[in-house]
Design a protein around this motif. Structure first.
Motif, short mmCIF file in Angstrom:
data_model
loop_
_atom_site.label_atom_id
_atom_site.label_comp_id
_atom_site.label_asym_id
_atom_site.label_seq_id
_atom_site.Cartn_x
_atom_site.Cartn_y
_atom_site.Cartn_z
N VAL A 1 32.31 -19.23 173.13
CA VAL A 1 32.31 -20.60 172.57
C VAL A 1 31.57 -20.67 171.24
O VAL A 1 30.51 -20.07 171.22
CB VAL A 1 31.62 -21.46 173.60
CG1 VAL A 1 31.75 -22.85 173.13
CG2 VAL A 1 32.45 -21.29 174.89
N GLY A 2 32.05 -21.24 170.45
CA GLY A 2 31.33 -21.40 168.91
C GLY A 2 30.40 -22.76 168.98
O GLY A 2 31.32 -23.80 169.72
N GLN A 3 29.55 -22.91 168.33
CA GLN A 3 28.68 -24.06 168.29
C GLN A 3 27.95 -24.00 166.96
O GLN A 3 27.49 -23.27 166.66
CB GLN A 3 27.81 -24.22 169.61
CG GLN A 3 26.99 -25.49 169.45
CD GLN A 3 26.30 -25.80 170.60
OE1 GLN A 3 25.80 -24.74 171.33
NE2 GLN A 3 25.63 -26.92 171.03
N LEU A 4 27.86 -25.39 166.34
CA LEU A 4 27.17 -25.42 165.12
C LEU A 4 25.86 -26.34 165.26
O LEU A 4 26.27 -27.22 166.06
CB LEU A 4 28.19 -26.15 164.02
CG LEU A 4 27.57 -26.11 162.55
CD1 LEU A 4 27.66 -24.48 162.24
CD2 LEU A 4 28.76 -26.99 161.79
N VAL A 5 25.04 -25.70 165.09
CA VAL A 5 23.53 -26.53 165.36
C VAL A 5 22.75 -26.55 164.09
O VAL A 5 22.36 -25.61 163.50
CB VAL A 5 22.78 -25.86 166.65
CG1 VAL A 5 21.47 -26.28 166.89
CG2 VAL A 5 23.67 -25.92 167.89
N VAL A 6 21.87 -27.48 163.88
CA VAL A 6 21.13 -27.66 162.85
C VAL A 6 19.69 -27.45 163.15
O VAL A 6 19.35 -28.00 164.60
CB VAL A 6 21.10 -28.67 161.79
CG1 VAL A 6 22.23 -28.92 161.07
CG2 VAL A 6 21.07 -30.15 162.52
N ALA A 7 18.85 -26.67 162.86
CA ALA A 7 17.48 -26.34 163.42
C ALA A 7 16.29 -26.43 162.45
O ALA A 7 16.47 -26.38 161.23
CB ALA A 7 17.51 -25.18 164.05
N THR A 8 15.11 -26.90 163.18
CA THR A 8 13.95 -27.05 162.32
C THR A 8 12.97 -26.20 163.02
O THR A 8 12.79 -26.50 164.35
CB THR A 8 13.41 -28.40 162.13
OG1 THR A 8 14.24 -29.20 161.33
CG2 THR A 8 12.05 -28.54 161.51
N ASN A 9 12.46 -25.30 162.55
CA ASN A 9 11.36 -24.53 163.20
C ASN A 9 9.87 -24.35 162.47
O ASN A 9 10.08 -24.20 161.07
CB ASN A 9 11.91 -23.05 163.30
CG ASN A 9 13.34 -22.76 163.91
OD1 ASN A 9 13.17 -23.27 165.07
ND2 ASN A 9 13.96 -21.99 163.53
N VAL A 10 8.80 -24.96 163.11
CA VAL A 10 7.65 -24.98 162.40
C VAL A 10 6.79 -23.74 162.98
O VAL A 10 6.84 -23.62 164.19
CB VAL A 10 6.91 -26.44 162.85
CG1 VAL A 10 5.57 -26.56 162.16
CG2 VAL A 10 7.92 -27.55 162.58
N PHE A 11 6.15 -23.20 162.23
CA PHE A 11 5.39 -21.83 162.41
C PHE A 11 3.91 -22.22 161.74
O PHE A 11 3.81 -23.04 160.73
CB PHE A 11 5.93 -20.81 161.42
CG PHE A 11 7.18 -20.13 162.12
CD1 PHE A 11 7.28 -19.26 162.96
CD2 PHE A 11 8.51 -20.79 161.53
CE1 PHE A 11 8.41 -18.77 163.37
CE2 PHE A 11 9.61 -20.13 162.09
CZ PHE A 11 9.56 -19.09 162.89
N ARG A 12 3.05 -21.57 162.50
CA ARG A 12 1.60 -21.57 162.05
C ARG A 12 1.19 -20.27 162.04
O ARG A 12 1.38 -19.42 162.51
CB ARG A 12 0.94 -22.46 163.22
CG ARG A 12 -0.52 -22.77 163.03
CD ARG A 12 -1.15 -23.73 162.93
NE ARG A 12 -2.53 -23.98 162.70
CZ ARG A 12 -3.30 -24.99 163.20
NH1 ARG A 12 -2.80 -26.00 163.68
NH2 ARG A 12 -4.45 -24.60 162.73
#
Length: 178
Positions: free
Chosen positions: A126-137
């Motif tokens: 299955v294909g899926q399109l997702v937008v992500a925000t990753n916050v790093f410290r």
């Protein structure tokens, strides 16, 4: 403090490591990439690191998860129920300010569940399109994930396009009030 271009490269590497660990199903690696209370100088003898609300995560369609325990349990569940997953990241943008970094990207995901019948290697892909925000410290051990938020992209279908047909350029325009 390191040079800005070096910080961006290090954050990109940490972000890539996160997705590669997910693809491999390497729970220990995924766990090591998330911020711990000790990374922030929180005395773990007084706080249960599993319950300290240091990190947060939102998987597509899930409620907000807070604390290392909840977040890591979610990854254990996902990994236990996903036989195959591959991420193709596009639109990756990294911004670093001091000891905090923000990565936005589009996750083009290809995944497969368990085989429906014995003898088949994988279930349907299955294909899926997702937008992500990753916050790093930034920590003494390198850049660690502080928060991950992913939301599905609602793709337009051909039916949507047909429902909203535009009139030809030479069609008369009705400017009368409704």
């Amino acid at each position: 403090m390191s040079a800005p271009h070096t910080d961006v490269e290090q954050v990109e590497a940490a972000n890539t490591a996160y997705y590669e660990a997910l693809e491999r199903g390497d729970f220990e690696e995924v766990a090591s990439l998330w911020l711990t209370p000790a990374d922030l100088g929180v005395d773990e003898s007084y706080h249960d690191p599993a319950d300290t609300g240091v990190v947060s995560c939102v998987h597509p369609g899930w409620p907000v998860l807070t604390g290392r325990g909840e977040v890591l349990r979610s990854y254990a569940v996902i990994m236990a129920n996903t036989d195959y997953i591959q991420f193709f990241l596009t639109d990756v943008h990294v911004s670093v300010t001091g000891d905090t970094a923000l990565v936005t990207c589009t996750e083009n995901i290809l995944s497969g569940g368990p085989a429906p019948e014995e003898g088949e290697e994988l279930g349907p892909l299955v294909g899926q399109l997702v937008v992500a925000t990753n916050v790093f410290r930034r920590t003494p051990a390198g850049w660690k994930l502080w928060s991950h938020h992913a939301s599905p992209v609602l793709a337009e279908t051909d039916e949507d396009d047909e429902d909203q047909e535009t009139p030809p350029d030479d069609a008369p325009v009705d400017d009368s009030p409704a």
